[in-house]
Motif scaffolding. Structure first.
Motif, mmCIF file in Angstrom:
data_model
loop_
_atom_site.group_PDB
_atom_site.id
_atom_site.type_symbol
_atom_site.label_atom_id
_atom_site.label_comp_id
_atom_site.label_asym_id
_atom_site.label_seq_id
_atom_site.Cartn_x
_atom_site.Cartn_y
_atom_site.Cartn_z
ATOM 1 N N TYR A 87 3.086 1.727 -3.379
ATOM 2 C CA TYR A 87 2.452 2.314 -4.559
ATOM 3 C C TYR A 87 2.172 3.802 -4.386
ATOM 4 N N SER A 104 0.837 -1.204 0.000
ATOM 5 C CA SER A 104 0.000 0.000 0.000
ATOM 6 C C SER A 104 0.867 1.248 0.000
ATOM 7 N N TYR A 148 -4.431 -6.245 -0.328
ATOM 8 C CA TYR A 148 -4.928 -7.277 0.589
ATOM 9 C C TYR A 148 -3.762 -7.969 1.303
ATOM 10 N N PRO A 165 -8.293 -1.724 -0.361
ATOM 11 C CA PRO A 165 -7.867 -2.126 -1.710
ATOM 12 C C PRO A 165 -8.654 -1.446 -2.819
ATOM 13 N N TYR A 166 -9.864 -0.986 -2.501
ATOM 14 C CA TYR A 166 -10.712 -0.373 -3.527
ATOM 15 C C TYR A 166 -10.765 1.151 -3.393
ATOM 16 N N TYR A 219 -5.444 3.324 -5.440
ATOM 17 C CA TYR A 219 -4.950 2.147 -6.138
ATOM 18 C C TYR A 219 -5.780 1.813 -7.368
ATOM 19 N N ASN A 220 -5.138 1.121 -8.314
ATOM 20 C CA ASN A 220 -5.845 0.657 -9.501
ATOM 21 C C ASN A 220 -6.116 -0.844 -9.394
ATOM 22 N N ASP A 221 -6.788 -1.389 -10.369
ATOM 23 C CA ASP A 221 -7.226 -2.787 -10.305
ATOM 24 C C ASP A 221 -6.051 -3.759 -10.205
ATOM 25 N N ARG A 222 -4.932 -3.460 -10.833
ATOM 26 C CA ARG A 222 -3.791 -4.364 -10.814
ATOM 27 C C ARG A 222 -3.112 -4.417 -9.451
ATOM 28 N N GLU A 223 -3.357 -3.435 -8.623
ATOM 29 C CA GLU A 223 -2.671 -3.338 -7.333
ATOM 30 C C GLU A 223 -3.496 -3.877 -6.170
ATOM 31 N N ARG A 224 -4.776 -4.157 -6.385
ATOM 32 C CA ARG A 224 -5.681 -4.440 -5.270
ATOM 33 C C ARG A 224 -5.307 -5.710 -4.505
ATOM 34 N N LEU A 225 -4.898 -6.768 -5.212
ATOM 35 C CA LEU A 225 -4.529 -8.008 -4.520
ATOM 36 C C LEU A 225 -3.376 -7.779 -3.557
#
Length: 381
Positions: free
Chosen positions: A139, A136, A226, A212-213, A217-223
């Motif tokens: 990024y 987190s 977590y 995460p949402y 952050y963008n979609d590629r970073e969400r995992l």
């Protein structure tokens, strides 16, 4: 520890006489990033896995040693020496743990080794033990480096124009108000930034480093966000069981108080790197990456420069080449200073004095001329 890792660049007579409060140039530099890179010896960009791990081992050895002494011998000391010994432990342990934080920061920049998976594994473990969500922060911090000095896109310690200050700001512009502000900033600033994006870039909705949402952050970073959360939760769970077994007071003395020192230094170091009367900030019409990267200042923390792995006194070089390992940063700084000239800023004011001065002088930013995109720190209400 070898070339560059533990060296300090002595100030020349010209630098000693230079007024650190003199504004740095804000026009487009007469050199490029490529020119700066050519001035640095090529070996400074080489990362050594073995050497990087040597700093981890060294710091963890000191942490273990301080812990052993505190838990094995402090209770044997006669009163009041047993009570006086704990604050010494907190400071020493907190300073060394700040060095561990810096090494994890290196991992986030891929400056630890040539292997990204090694950097992320080491960074995740070290930062999680200090309750930092590694990915987190990685990024959001990367975006800070991409937008340093931008009033519109920088991620942290973004100064406000006078018109956007809170109504009570002018009532805090006095010694008691500054003391209160500094205490709150140094103790709560880091957790408030992570949880509520305090002092960070404004977003159009709630921003949080644990979400995460969230808009950071963008979609590629969400995992990976977590995964960061799992790291912090795991450490919290372990600390909870230590508290059950040893008691909350024990946990506070051994872990909690040093962590407050870490968080305080982290905020202070970042604040002083980017807050200085001589440094400009730029709006979107004026900003470019090189001028933004040069809008930072190297400081002198004395012996703590070594403890903090030179993140304090080689920060300009770090912003220019963030994948460069810390043990080469001072050598690189010495190499680039002649080329940067007046664009390089160093302030040798003791950090505790600089903290008070900046809290007094750097309250908001405004351009000297209307409709100009270069902003400077000011303090007059």
């Amino acid at each position: 520890m070898g070339a560059g890792g533990r060296m300090t660049v002595p100030a020349t007579k010209g630098e000693e006489k230079k007024n650190p409060l003199k504004r740095v140039p804000y026009s487009k530099p007469p050199f490029t990033v490529g020119d700066i890179k050519k001035a640095i010896p090529p070996h400074c960009f080489k990362r050594s896995l073995l050497r990087s791990f040597s700093y981890v081992v060294y710091d963890l050895f000191l942490i273990s040693l301080f812990y052993y002494i505190a838990t094995s011998y402090f209770h044997l000391l006669p009163s009041p020496f047993s009570y006086l010994a704990w604050p010494v432990y907190w400071i020493l342990q907190g300073c060394v743990c700040t060095g561990v934080w810096v090494i994890a920061h290196e991992c986030g920049h891929h400056a630890f080794s040539d292997y990204q998976w090694v950097d992320d594994t080491v960074g995740l473990i070290l930062h999680s033990t200090l309750l930092v969500p590694y990915f987190s922060w990685k990024y959001s911090h990367r975006r800070h480096h991409s937008n340093t000095g931008s009033l519109d896109r920088d991620e942290v310690f973004v100064p406000k124009p006078k018109s956007e200050l809170s109504f009570f700001s002018k009532y805090l512009n006095n010694p008691p108000g500054r003391v209160m502000t500094l205490v709150i900033t140094l103790t709560l600033g880091w957790p408030l930034y992570l949880a509520f994006n305090v002092s960070g870039r404004p977003y159009d909705r709630f921003a949080c480093h644990y979400d995460p949402y969230g808009p950071i952050y963008n979609d590629r970073e969400r995992l990976q966000i977590y995964i960061s959360d799992v790291g912090v939760i795991t450490t919290t769970y372990i600390l909870y069981h230590f508290a059950l077994a040893q008691g909350f007071v024990w946990l506070t003395c051994v872990y909690g108080a040093p962590l407050l020192i870490v968080n305080g230094f982290l905020v202070l170091i970042t604040y002083l790197q980017h807050t200085h009367p001589s440094l400009p900030h730029y709006d979107s019409l004026e900003w470019d990456w090189l001028r933004g990267a040069l809008s930072t200042v190297d400081r002198d923390y004395g012996v703590l420069n070594k403890v903090f792995h030179n993140i304090t006194n080689a920060h300009v070089a770090h912003h220019l080449f963030s994948t460069m390992p810390h043990y080469h940063a001072m050598e690189a700084t010495k190499a680039i200073k002649p080329l940067l000239g007046e664009y390089y800023q160093f302030d040798g004011t003791p950090f505790y004095k600089a903290m008070w001065r900046e809290a007094k002088e750097c309250l908001y930013v405004e351009p000297d001329e209307p409709n100009k995109g270069v902003f400077w720190y000011k303090n007059k209400f």
